[in-house]
Scaffold this active site. Structure first.
Site, PDB file in Angstrom:
ATOM      1  NE  ARG A 174       6.781  -5.808  12.044  1.00 31.38           N
ATOM      2  CZ  ARG A 174       6.475  -4.602  11.612  1.00 31.38           C
ATOM      3  NH1 ARG A 174       5.413  -3.970  12.076  1.00 31.38           N
ATOM      4  NH2 ARG A 174       7.235  -4.030  10.692  1.00 31.38           N
ATOM      5  CG  ASP A 228       1.709   4.729   4.748  1.00 31.28           C
ATOM      6  OD1 ASP A 228       1.132   3.640   4.580  1.00 31.28           O
ATOM      7  OD2 ASP A 228       2.732   4.850   5.456  1.00 31.28           O
ATOM      8  CG  HIS A 269       5.145   0.710   3.022  1.00 29.49           C
ATOM      9  ND1 HIS A 269       4.846   2.012   2.706  1.00 29.49           N
ATOM     10  CD2 HIS A 269       4.358   0.406   4.087  1.00 29.49           C
ATOM     11  CE1 HIS A 269       3.934   2.474   3.538  1.00 29.49           C
ATOM     12  NE2 HIS A 269       3.608   1.510   4.394  1.00 29.49           N
ATOM     13  CG  HIS A 305      -0.250   0.040   2.515  1.00 28.57           C
ATOM     14  ND1 HIS A 305       0.241  -1.085   3.141  1.00 28.57           N
ATOM     15  CD2 HIS A 305       0.084   1.078   3.323  1.00 28.57           C
ATOM     16  CE1 HIS A 305       0.825  -0.755   4.271  1.00 28.57           C
ATOM     17  NE2 HIS A 305       0.750   0.557   4.412  1.00 28.57           N
TER      18      HIS A 305
HETATM   19  O1  LIG Z   1       4.392  -1.436  11.296  1.00 30.86           O
HETATM   20  C1  LIG Z   1       4.978  -1.216  10.244  1.00 30.86           C
HETATM   21  O2  LIG Z   1       6.170  -1.500  10.082  1.00 30.86           O
HETATM   22  C2  LIG Z   1       4.273  -0.563   9.073  1.00 30.86           C
HETATM   23  C3  LIG Z   1       2.796  -0.436   9.201  1.00 30.86           C
HETATM   24  C4  LIG Z   1       2.231   0.247   8.008  1.00 30.86           C
HETATM   25  O3  LIG Z   1       2.777   0.258   6.948  1.00 30.86           O
HETATM   26  C5  LIG Z   1       0.950   0.954   8.092  1.00 30.86           C
HETATM   27  O4  LIG Z   1       0.209   0.759   9.070  1.00 30.86           O
HETATM   28  O5  LIG Z   1       0.659   1.740   7.175  1.00 30.86           O
HETATM   29 FE   LIG Z   2       2.000   1.860   5.691  1.00 33.62          FE
END
Ligand SMILES: O=C(O)CCC(=O)C(=O)O
Ligand SMILES: [Fe+2]
Length: 595
Positions: free
Chosen positions: A307, A241, A297, A239
């Site tokens: 995590r 952001d 990403h 996606h």
């Molecule tokens: O937690 C992460 O490393 C990325 C999370 C992410 O890409 C998001 O929530 O947009």
């Molecule tokens: Fe993200």
């Protein structure tokens, strides 16, 4: 912060074990797929043999191809990135073009990413991990990701979301320790960390720190290997952001656990054209990047362990800054309501529309300001949208209604209003507040705010009907409705809101959701909905049907739309930006061809 993962194409992850380009590509399928049934018959065995051969051929194909899609480890968990951050510059995408015109001084001069292990101290990271665990432990998604938005209090519970702050409010008498969920010290560490990250981003990307605003996206995330239950659980989809939260300029991640030690899988991966670039989370590590499509990403699916991370989003657009919305607009609105109420009392105004607008704004504004005592302004996910709608539409209407009325008021009467000597001063909202906030909050912002609601629906996979009624409920959840504000929601949307969001959803090409919003709009029609809007709702419904191949439905709605008398062009409903005209016209032509 992602929306369209489930229908994205199947993703394979090419992995090199070391820090540089390697020649061995391991292709690992990350797709969530149901288990294969046991094949019994010979025919089935032959078929599965053939499938296997094809799979091997596909593997060979991918293996030969994967020399072109290398994977680079940008930051490994064994590394300590202390003195200098690891930086990568990438070409800025066109996603910032519009902002470049509006906010030239804070547009990123360069786009890219950096990773550093020295932005925050170890005690700060330890403290935040405890805060994250404490907060997240109150909820827990049944799927793989639990989110806790610190600013709004939105927390995943099972397949739903609740407002943790409201929950605490309701339960604190029974459960005293909940009051202490976030102590002053916790919030102080949280703010310090956020500011340190902001400063680093400002330095790294050459943007003035004061022009980087925190958005309402900041969340603690816990990711595990649990099977996804709702769309929002699928955190391993690619996606961008900024496509999900339009106002975003920079995204930062603070990792609160370590890849390989606390969990496996779960690496952060930039999907660059020529090679993927990987960041291995490490306790206390900060990764930050420009939020546009130059930094698409995903997070690998976690295979074991938990995590933890803290995501903080930044914007350059003050209108979407937490502080701006909280302090400026709400207090401005409060002043307007006070003036207007005074005036309504002194004048015994009969205009019921004026009264309704004032009462409605008063109730929403006071809910938001009441929360202020706890520092939790704008706690409901629809708050921002509704505040912007009030500023862009309702207050403008108030101003217009007053203008018309003013012409009938004598100077003496004007002086009586609020005891002021001239009417411009008396009607504060008419002179300064409304004009200024109306200048700031335009229809464009309203459309963005509507888009924000759509992102919210997609990110959390929310049920449209429930949200339109002001309740937060997941599409796929069953059982009792979980609300963030008791049973009677003050956040119910009106016909215009549903129409506006429906139109935006349509522009997003999500036709089935658009149809739902527009149907909600029809259900909410009242005497305040103009004929033009009703006609347009039917028009859009007709386009939705057409897009779904339902020709007779499309024709039915088109006839309904045509049956409503359309007034002259100057009455075209607000928020019908000129950009909408082209696709709608195109569709209208398509539809006409069917008749
Ligand atoms: O937690 C992460 O490393 C990325 C999370 C992410 O890409 C998001 O929530 O947009
Ligand atoms: Fe993200």
């Amino acid at each position: 912060m992602s929306s369209d993962g489930l229908n994205r194409r199947k993703r394979t992850v090419n992995r090199n074990g070391d820090t540089n380009e390697g020649n061995v590509c391991r292709v690992v399928s990350r797709e969530v797929s149901p288990e294969r049934p046991q094949n019994q018959s010979i025919m089935k065995r032959v078929m599965s043999g053939m499938t296997l051969s094809m799979a091997i051929l596909a593997m060979v194909y991918y293996t030969t191809q994967c020399n072109d899609t290398k994977e680079l480890v940008m930051a490994s968990a064994n590394q300590s990135i202390k003195d200098f951050p690891i930086r990568r510059q990438v070409m800025c995408s066109q996603d910032y073009d519009e902002e470049r015109v509006r906010f030239p001084s804070c547009t990123p001069q360069r786009c890219g990413r950096f990773v550093s292990d020295s932005v925050i101290t170890e005690p700060e990271a330890k403290h935040l991990l405890l805060v994250a665990k404490r907060g997240l432990s109150l909820g827990g998604s049944s799927g793989g990701v639990t989110r806790l938005n610190v600013d709004t209090g939105l927390l995943s519970i099972a397949t739903n979301f609740v407002n943790i702050y409201k929950l605490i409010e309701r339960t604190q008498r029974m459960d005293e320790h909940l009051k202490e969920l976030f102590t002053e010290k916790d919030l102080q560490v949280y703010r310090t960390v956020k500011n340190k990250i902001r400063k680093r981003i400002a330095i790294h990307f050459g943007v003035p720190s004061a022009q980087l605003y925190f958005t309402r996206t900041s969340s603690f995330l816990r990711m595990t290997s649990k099977r996804p239950q709702i769309k929002a659980d699928v955190y391993w989809r690619r996606h961008v952001d900024k496509r999900e939260v339009k106002c975003l300029r920079f995204t930062s991640l603070l990792y609160l656990s370590t890849y390989g030690a606390d969990f496996s899988g779960g690496r952060f991966i930039f999907t660059d054209e020529m090679s993927n670039q990987t960041i291995e989370p490490k306790f206390g590590r900060v990764a930050a990047f420009t939020s546009g499509s130059e930094n698409e990403h995903f997070v690998e699916r976690v295979t074991s362990g938990a995590r933890y991370s803290l995501l903080i989003g930044f914007t350059s657009d003050p209108k979407f800054a937490v502080k701006y919305l909280q302090v400026n607009l709400l207090t401005q609105e409060k002043a307007m309501i006070e003036s207007l109420s005074e005036y309504l009392v002194s004048e015994d105004v009969l205009n019921s529309r004026l009264r309704r607008l004032t009462d409605n704004s008063l109730s929403l504004n006071s809910i938001a300001l009441k929360d202020d005592t706890e520092g939790l302004l704008l706690g409901h996910p629809l708050d921002v949208y509704l505040l912007i709608r009030r500023m862009a539409i309702d207050w403008k209407e108030v101003k217009d209604l007053l203008r018309t009325k003013d012409q009938r008021l004598s100077d003496v009467q004007m002086r009586q209003i609020g005891g002021h000597s001239n009417h411009t001063n008396a009607l504060k909202f008419d002179s300064q507040c409304v004009s200024s906030s109306h200048e700031i909050i335009t229809n464009k912002e309203l459309k963005d705010a509507a888009y924000g609601v759509i992102s919210l629906i997609n990110t959390y996979d929310l049920d449209i009907k429930s949200l339109a009624n002001g309740f937060i409920r997941s599409k796929t959840s069953s059982g009792a409705e979980v609300t963030s504000n008791g049973n009677q929601s003050k956040y119910a949307l009106n016909a215009f809101d549903c129409y506006l969001i429906g139109k935006q959803t349509f522009d997003n090409k999500e036709y089935s959701d658009a149809k739902q919003w527009l149907t909600e709009a029809i259900d909410r029609l009242d005497d305040m909905t103009s004929d033009e809007i009703i006609a347009d709702i039917f028009n859009y419904l007709s386009f939705c049907e057409l897009k779904s191949g339902k020709i007779s439905g499309a024709q039915k709605y088109k006839r309904l739309s045509a049956a409503i008398k359309i007034k002259p062009p100057n009455m075209i409903p607000i928020a019908m930006g000129s950009t909408d005209v082209v696709p709608v016209m195109k569709l209208a032509l398509e539809l006409d061809c069917l008749n």
